[in-house]
Motif scaffolding. Structure first.
Motif, mmCIF file in Angstrom:
data_model
loop_
_atom_site.group_PDB
_atom_site.id
_atom_site.type_symbol
_atom_site.label_atom_id
_atom_site.label_comp_id
_atom_site.label_asym_id
_atom_site.label_seq_id
_atom_site.Cartn_x
_atom_site.Cartn_y
_atom_site.Cartn_z
ATOM 1 N N ILE A 27 47.339 42.789 44.039
ATOM 2 C CA ILE A 27 48.058 43.000 42.515
ATOM 3 C C ILE A 27 49.164 43.471 42.729
ATOM 4 N N ASP A 28 50.187 43.443 41.903
ATOM 5 C CA ASP A 28 51.702 44.487 41.538
ATOM 6 C C ASP A 28 52.054 45.237 43.104
ATOM 7 N N SER A 29 51.993 44.186 44.107
ATOM 8 C CA SER A 29 52.296 44.641 45.722
ATOM 9 C C SER A 29 51.284 45.894 46.500
ATOM 10 N N GLN A 30 50.142 46.019 45.235
ATOM 11 C CA GLN A 30 48.366 47.038 45.436
ATOM 12 C C GLN A 30 48.016 46.219 45.910
ATOM 13 N N SER A 31 47.334 46.412 46.677
ATOM 14 C CA SER A 31 45.587 45.870 46.910
ATOM 15 C C SER A 31 44.192 47.307 46.959
ATOM 16 N N PHE A 32 42.913 46.983 46.391
ATOM 17 C CA PHE A 32 42.200 47.600 46.764
ATOM 18 C C PHE A 32 40.789 46.305 46.644
ATOM 19 N N PHE A 33 39.971 47.297 47.625
ATOM 20 C CA PHE A 33 38.570 46.908 48.416
ATOM 21 C C PHE A 33 37.518 46.998 47.176
ATOM 22 N N GLY A 34 36.056 46.341 47.584
ATOM 23 C CA GLY A 34 35.095 46.156 46.198
ATOM 24 C C GLY A 34 34.352 45.796 47.322
ATOM 25 N N ILE A 35 33.577 46.358 46.753
ATOM 26 C CA ILE A 35 31.860 46.376 47.883
ATOM 27 C C ILE A 35 30.747 46.102 46.590
ATOM 28 N N ASN A 36 29.552 44.843 46.885
ATOM 29 C CA ASN A 36 28.800 45.274 45.799
ATOM 30 C C ASN A 36 27.915 46.419 46.014
ATOM 31 N N SER A 37 27.239 46.636 45.072
ATOM 32 C CA SER A 37 26.633 47.562 43.991
ATOM 33 C C SER A 37 25.500 48.127 45.318
ATOM 34 N N ALA A 58 30.889 43.047 44.482
ATOM 35 C CA ALA A 58 32.300 43.422 44.752
ATOM 36 C C ALA A 58 33.615 43.243 43.831
ATOM 37 N N GLU A 59 33.426 41.818 43.517
ATOM 38 C CA GLU A 59 34.924 41.583 42.526
ATOM 39 C C GLU A 59 34.952 42.285 41.757
ATOM 40 N N ALA A 60 33.379 43.227 40.559
ATOM 41 C CA ALA A 60 33.651 43.782 39.542
ATOM 42 C C ALA A 60 34.016 45.308 39.937
ATOM 43 N N ASP A 61 33.556 45.642 41.561
ATOM 44 C CA ASP A 61 34.309 47.116 41.604
ATOM 45 C C ASP A 61 35.929 46.984 41.901
ATOM 46 N N ALA A 62 35.896 45.896 42.782
ATOM 47 C CA ALA A 62 37.492 45.769 42.777
ATOM 48 C C ALA A 62 38.272 45.530 41.748
ATOM 49 N N PHE A 63 37.982 44.660 40.841
ATOM 50 C CA PHE A 63 38.399 44.944 39.718
ATOM 51 C C PHE A 63 38.771 46.415 38.821
ATOM 52 N N GLN A 64 37.649 46.999 38.982
ATOM 53 C CA GLN A 64 37.427 48.080 38.544
ATOM 54 C C GLN A 64 38.514 49.057 38.634
ATOM 55 N N GLN A 65 38.351 48.868 40.528
ATOM 56 C CA GLN A 65 39.558 50.386 40.765
ATOM 57 C C GLN A 65 41.009 49.734 40.098
ATOM 58 N N VAL A 66 41.104 48.323 39.823
ATOM 59 C CA VAL A 66 42.620 48.204 39.463
ATOM 60 C C VAL A 66 42.681 48.196 37.526
ATOM 61 N N ASN A 68 41.377 51.341 36.813
ATOM 62 C CA ASN A 68 41.445 52.542 36.460
ATOM 63 C C ASN A 68 42.771 53.154 37.733
ATOM 64 N N SER A 69 43.493 51.892 38.324
ATOM 65 C CA SER A 69 44.736 52.637 38.400
ATOM 66 C C SER A 69 45.729 52.959 37.719
ATOM 67 N N GLY A 70 45.740 51.565 36.167
ATOM 68 C CA GLY A 70 46.330 52.018 35.328
ATOM 69 C C GLY A 70 47.462 50.776 35.912
ATOM 70 N N ILE A 71 47.387 49.622 36.980
ATOM 71 C CA ILE A 71 48.180 48.738 37.391
ATOM 72 C C ILE A 71 47.544 47.346 36.631
ATOM 73 N N THR A 72 48.822 46.663 36.624
ATOM 74 C CA THR A 72 48.599 45.530 35.569
ATOM 75 C C THR A 72 49.769 44.848 36.539
ATOM 76 N N GLY A 73 49.759 43.369 36.325
ATOM 77 C CA GLY A 73 50.391 41.992 36.576
ATOM 78 C C GLY A 73 50.379 40.631 36.070
ATOM 79 N N LYS A 74 50.603 39.821 35.941
ATOM 80 C CA LYS A 74 50.610 38.525 35.395
ATOM 81 C C LYS A 74 49.833 37.886 36.947
ATOM 82 N N LEU A 101 42.092 42.895 31.931
ATOM 83 C CA LEU A 101 43.471 43.015 32.766
ATOM 84 C C LEU A 101 45.238 43.100 32.751
ATOM 85 N N GLY A 102 44.752 41.210 31.918
ATOM 86 C CA GLY A 102 46.164 40.118 30.989
ATOM 87 C C GLY A 102 46.504 39.985 32.472
#
Length: 127
Positions: A27-37, A58-66, A68-74, A101-102
């Motif tokens: 998202i917005d030229s950034q990448s976030f990796f997530g893994i299951n709990s 893992a999907e929730a972990d990755a979305f949470q990092q986005v 937490n970073s404050g990055i947004t994108g359509k 996340l919008g």
């Protein structure tokens, strides 16, 4: 994704000993990796309003990092090394987190294919 698995000393996706899921959000030229709990060496508190099953994935972990970073994108891309489970896919967990996340359009790539979804307001249960 395979490189990220190696860094975490995880077996290859889909192998007999594989019990982990990796998700990557772009998202917005950034990448976030997530893994299951259950496999996450750095567990995060998931603050999304989402079903309790998806919260551990893992999907929730990755979305949470986005979040937490404050990055947004359509628009965003979600890559997962397993197919989405019913809680994340059919029952809307991924859609719900993307909505919070919008994100308006989400490309989802899994081992069985690619689809683009228009993100919609989550369905909620009536009391």
């Amino acid at each position: 994704m395979a490189e990220y698995r190696q860094r975490l000393s995880l077996p290859p996706a889909g192998s007999e000993t594989d019990q982990s899921t990796i998700a990557k959000i772009e998202i917005d030229s950034q990448s976030f990796f997530g893994i299951n709990s259950g496999s996450n060496p750095n567990p995060r508190q998931i603050t999304f309003k989402v079903n309790p099953i998806s919260k551990t994935h893992a999907e929730a972990d990755a979305f949470q990092q986005v979040k937490n970073s404050g990055i947004t994108g359509k628009k965003a891309r979600l890559i997962v090394d397993r197919d989405l489970c019913d809680a994340c896919g059919l029952r809307g967990g991924v859609n719900s987190m993307a909505y919070q996340l919008g994100i308006e359009q989400l490309e989802i790539i899994t081992p069985t294919g690619t689809k683009i979804i228009e993100v919609t307001p989550p369905k909620t249960r009536r009391k």
